[in-house]
Write an enzyme that holds these catalytic residues in place. Structure first.
Site, PDB file in Angstrom:
ATOM      1  N   GLU A 174       0.771  -1.234   0.000  1.00  0.00           N
ATOM      2  CA  GLU A 174       0.000   0.000   0.000  1.00  0.00           C
ATOM      3  C   GLU A 174       0.811   1.299   0.000  1.00  0.00           C
ATOM      4  OE1 GLU A 174      -3.436   0.217  -0.253  1.00  0.00           O
ATOM      5  OE2 GLU A 174      -3.181  -1.919  -0.706  1.00  0.00           O
ATOM      6  N   SER A 458     -50.439 -33.638  36.104  1.00  0.00           N
ATOM      7  CA  SER A 458     -49.895 -34.577  37.102  1.00  0.00           C
ATOM      8  C   SER A 458     -48.428 -34.332  37.427  1.00  0.00           C
ATOM      9  CB  SER A 458     -50.048 -36.004  36.599  1.00  0.00           C
ATOM     10  OG  SER A 458     -51.399 -36.270  36.386  1.00  0.00           O
TER      11      SER A 458
END
Lengths: 765, 126
Positions: A174, A458
């Protein structure tokens, strides 16, 4: 005239200069503000619990291999030489472990060989020193990231940790004059201009690293002269205010380097893991050059998209590095020949979405939502992803089976479909191992474990029985005949599920067979208020009322509370606080939140054991006996539950190690036309068979305060003579056990001892 | 006593005693730890060492892992009580001490340790 225009021009220039200085000063404030404040939003990560492995452990190999895949281990040819490598053959699995880093333990990765004997771990051996390992901890899985709106993932890297060859690769790609220029590079601009003029198109940019940073950090992506001017000015300001290393560090952490599904990969730290599965410090020359080469066009040069373009670009970076003298000719020759070997990746998903929602709800009491998406927190949880996946699979499979079996259960609309929910906990620690709040999270985010209130039917009965343990024993006889009760001026006549049930039943039989009439009889003898007090003590938030139907689970409960309450039976009377969140660590590695197991004594170990013994009977002889046919051959205590018109089906089962609650039903209360044993129990069985690593197969420990007596099965009374044809052993609380039978003759005693001794030898396992 | 009867009595006695011995051996064997229990004990030892290093939070983590492998490992509860004592939370320490008592009362040495720990907790609570 000339003098006048000179003065005018000078004035204009002076004013422009003042303007530039003022603007530069304004930008300086902007840069300072941005650099001194938090620079990036780092998503917080949610981790599962670690996994423990030890020789002798039962383990399903396929889910284990899938786990290794989720953790990022990748198959290699030959023995793995680097972290993340994996090789599986007939003898077992060779893994080069990643580093383990949790709030509690840090361990560097090492190569290990896990040998299997069928589905049991035979041995674990460190391959670097040949030593056997008796306990191995596998790192946690990343189960979710809290992303902000930007959906960026990033791992911050300090410039001190970035190897020199990586910096050289970036500069070569770069801005090789980065350490020479002062933000803008006239030589670079001139070179780019000549190149572009020669080719008649834009082939090269003249932007320095500082300019790129200025553009990414402060400006919009527009391309015009004004913006270019701003970019240059910002670059100069940045160079004036900050050192080259500071600028480079921010740049390397900022740059966009690819795409992981819908999430942007930003910064070299994240990119190093995304492409090569390792930290920046461990990247080779060619890997560093590959990443540096991506800056120009990450998705064009990505090794996941185009390996050839990627390799070409990487080699051009390596050549540039060689031309600058940063690598030798020999290094260039070696590295350009190296293939680009990527780590592979899994797109970020949301594993265990209902669990993560439950967790997020707790986290929002500790942190602001914006902090969760930006502070880069590591959130450690109790989740076992293998249990979670097994629970999701079992629920999906069994709900589909139910719909196939009973066509009336099918619904066209996705939001009206048959639903189910599962929670798996460790009863002693309260750790939530898995949570499935519904059938399909993408269709319905309503968490039926934490948000719904359903009648337990139950499944509530054990709380009635535990209330009566001071006065009732398993052999106490209850009336099982229909009776009518007056409630608020209305009559209520409960019925048994079985039409032809006995008129009198023992307490044990009543619970095993889930007899409604006998249970209401028991509840009325105990008194409804004490039952409400028990339920409240067991952590139910339900506003119970003293109605006889309370005994049959008519009051709606939150499934999580029901699971937690059952934990007390499994954990010797201690109720744990449900734990999903274990620790929160900030981005600097400091633990900022810890959650430890918390327990509360509710009932004595002996009472808890009595209920467990009764619920063992449910699974051995009662409504849960189908478990035996489904491959569950280890000691389990459990209870089924079915509500009126089969609106809800439940099964809650536990061993000393693990507890799971399963609920099946429709959100709108339609009948599912099946009982708890038919609809919920098969899901429980399917789940448990898939997670052998969590189950010890141990029986429940008999605590002090429990005595046994022989009971005659025919009349349900203690054995007093040799006339009983079918004697059986029954457990009692020491304080209300029937008296021991009279001592027998000496010879008989000797033989009994002899037989007992021989029996014990054969029973010892 | 006739010799035959003597022999019979000695034989019966021998069988009874022998059965007792075999029973004892069988019990010893059943006491052999399973791989899971061994792993749990290793984590307990890790927890103990972490406590010695004054790291109660890390110790609690190891001890929780030990419980997850073997909930009947009474030593875990003893050390958890120690960890909470180090952290200055006496009520939590008390809860785990009572659990340790349930599991370790048959072991003479541990019973003493647990009892001493209980006294310490009571003393500190005052």
């Amino acid at each position: 005239m000339i003098k006048k225009s000179l003065i005018f021009s000078t004035l204009i220039l002076l004013m422009a200069l003042i303007g530039v200085i003022i603007y530069g000063w304004h930008l300086s404030g902007k840069v300072e503000g941005r650099f001194s404040s938090r620079r990036w939003s780092i998503p917080s990560k949610v981790f599962s619990d670690t996994m423990l492995l030890y020789p002798g452990q039962h383990i399903n190999q396929k889910p284990f291999q899938e786990k290794l895949d989720r953790l990022g281990y990748r198959k290699v040819s030959g023995l793995p030489k680097k972290k993340g490598g994996l090789q599986t053959n007939r003898e077992g699995t060779h893994i080069f472990l990643y580093d383990l880093k949790t709030p509690w333990k840090k361990r560097a990765g090492f190569p290990v060989h896990i040998q299997f004997d069928s589905n049991t771990i035979k041995s674990i051996v460190r391959e670097d020193n040949g030593k056997s390992i008796s306990l191995l901890e596998i790192e946690p899985e990343e189960i979710m990231l809290f992303f902000g709106r930007e959906r960026e993932s990033r791992r911050l890297v300090s410039i001190q940790k970035v190897p020199e060859h990586f910096i050289h690769a970036v500069l070569a790609a770069e801005d090789h004059r980065f350490f020479q220029h002062w933000g803008i590079d006239p030589r670079g601009i001139l070179r780019a201009l000549i190149t572009n003029l020669r080719h008649g198109a834009i082939r090269q940019g003249g932007s320095t690293i500082t300019q790129q940073l200025a553009k990414n950090y402060f400006l919009t992506p527009d391309r015009n002269l004004v913006r270019k001017f701003q970019e240059a000015l910002l670059a100069i300001v940045m160079e004036l205010k900050y050192s080259k290393h500071e600028i480079l560090e921010i740049y390397l952490n900022e740059i966009y380097l690819g795409q992981k599904g819908s999430v942007a990969v930003n910064g070299i730290g994240e990119a190093a893991y995304f492409y090569f599965g390792k930290p920046v410090q461990e990247l080779s020359f060619s890997e560093a050059a590959t990443i540096a080469g991506l800056i120009k066009a990450p998705n064009h040069y990505s090794p996941y998209i185009d390996k050839t373009a990627c390799r070409k670009r990487r080699n051009s970076i390596l050549t540039a590095m060689q031309s600058r003298g940063w690598i030798s000719d020999a290094q260039l020759q070696t590295h350009t020949k190296t293939p680009v070997l990527t780590a592979g990746y899994t797109i970020y998903g949301k594993q265990a979405p209902y669990f993560v929602d439950y967790l997020a709800q707790q986290l929002t009491t500790l942190y602001q939502p914006e902090d969760l998406v930006s502070l880069g927190l590591s959130i450690y949880t109790t989740l076992d992803p293998q249990v979670q996946i097994a629970a999701e699979n079992a629920l999906r499979k069994e709900l589909s089976r139910l719909e196939k079996k009973t066509a009336a259960l099918k619904r066209k609309s996705s939001d009206k479909k048959l639903q189910g929910a599962v929670i798996v906990m460790q009863p002693k620690t309260g750790h939530i191992l898995a949570m499935v709040g519904g059938r399909n999270y993408s269709k319905s985010q309503f968490n039926r474990i934490t948000q719904s209130r359903r009648q337990p039917g139950s499944a509530f009965k054990p709380f009635v029985y535990v209330t009566g343990l001071d006065t009732f024993t398993p052999i106490t006889i209850l009336s099982n005949v229909p009776k009518t009760y007056k409630v608020d001026g209305k009559t209520w006549a409960p019925k048994n599920f079985e039409r032809h049930s006995k008129k009198q039943v023992s307490v044990r039989s009543a619970l095993e067979n889930s007899d409604n009439l006998a249970t209401v009889d028991l509840a009325m003898q105990i008194g409804l208020q004490p039952i409400i007090e028990t339920a409240t003590r067991f952590g139910f938030s339900t506003p119970f009322k003293p109605y006889p139907s309370l005994a049959l689970g008519a009051f709606e409960v939150i499934p999580l509370e029901l699971a937690r309450a059952y934990c007390a039976f499994a954990a010797g009377g201690m109720m744990p606080f449900p734990l999903g969140l274990k620790a929160v660590v900030d981005e600097n590695g400091h633990v900022i939140e810890r959650r430890h197991l918390k327990i509360e004594r509710l009932i004595s170990p002996s009472k808890a054991f009595m209920i467990t013994s009764l619920l063992r009977g449910v699974v051995k002889n009662g409504t849960g006996r189908a478990l035996g046919n489904k491959g569950i051959r280890w000691p389990v205590a459990g209870k089924t539950g079915t509500t009126n018109n089969s609106r809800d089906a439940w099964f809650i089962g536990y061993t000393p190690d693990i507890l799971a609650l399963v609920w099946v039903g429709f959100d709108n209360g339609d009948s599912i036309k099946a009982t708890g044993a038919q609809a919920a129990l098969p899901i429980w069985a399917e789940l448990m068979k898939a997670i052998p690593h969590q189950i010890s197969h141990k029986d429940f420990r008999v605590p002090d305060g429990i005595v046994t007596r022989m009971i005659c099965s025919d009349d349900g009374k203690p054995v007093v003579s040799q006339n009983c044809a079918k004697p059986r052993k029954e457990f009692f609380l020491a304080e209300n056990a029937p008296p021991e039978p009279r001592p027998q003759g000496p010879i008989q005693g000797v033989f009994e001892k002899l037989i007992e001794g021989i029996k014990d030898i054969f029973n010892a396992d | 006593m006739p010799t035959k009867l003597k022999r019979l009595l000695i034989s019966v006695l021998a069988i009874v005693l022998f059965s007792g011995c075999v029973k004892q051996i069988a019990r010893e064997e059943t006491r052999q730890q399973s791989p899971r229990e061994k792993a749990s004990l290793q984590l307990t030892e890790e927890g103990r060492q972490l406590l010695a290093e004054d790291k109660p939070d890390q110790a609690i983590r190891s001890l929780e892992q030990a419980i997850s492998l073997n909930p009947d490992n009474g030593r875990c509860y003893y050390y958890l009580a120690e960890a909470w004592l180090q952290k200055g939370n006496f009520s939590e320490a008390g809860q785990f001490n009572s659990l340790a008592e349930n599991y370790l009362k048959k072991d003479k040495d541990w019973k003493t340790l647990v009892a001493n720990q209980a006294d310490k907790i009571v003393g500190l609570e005052k």
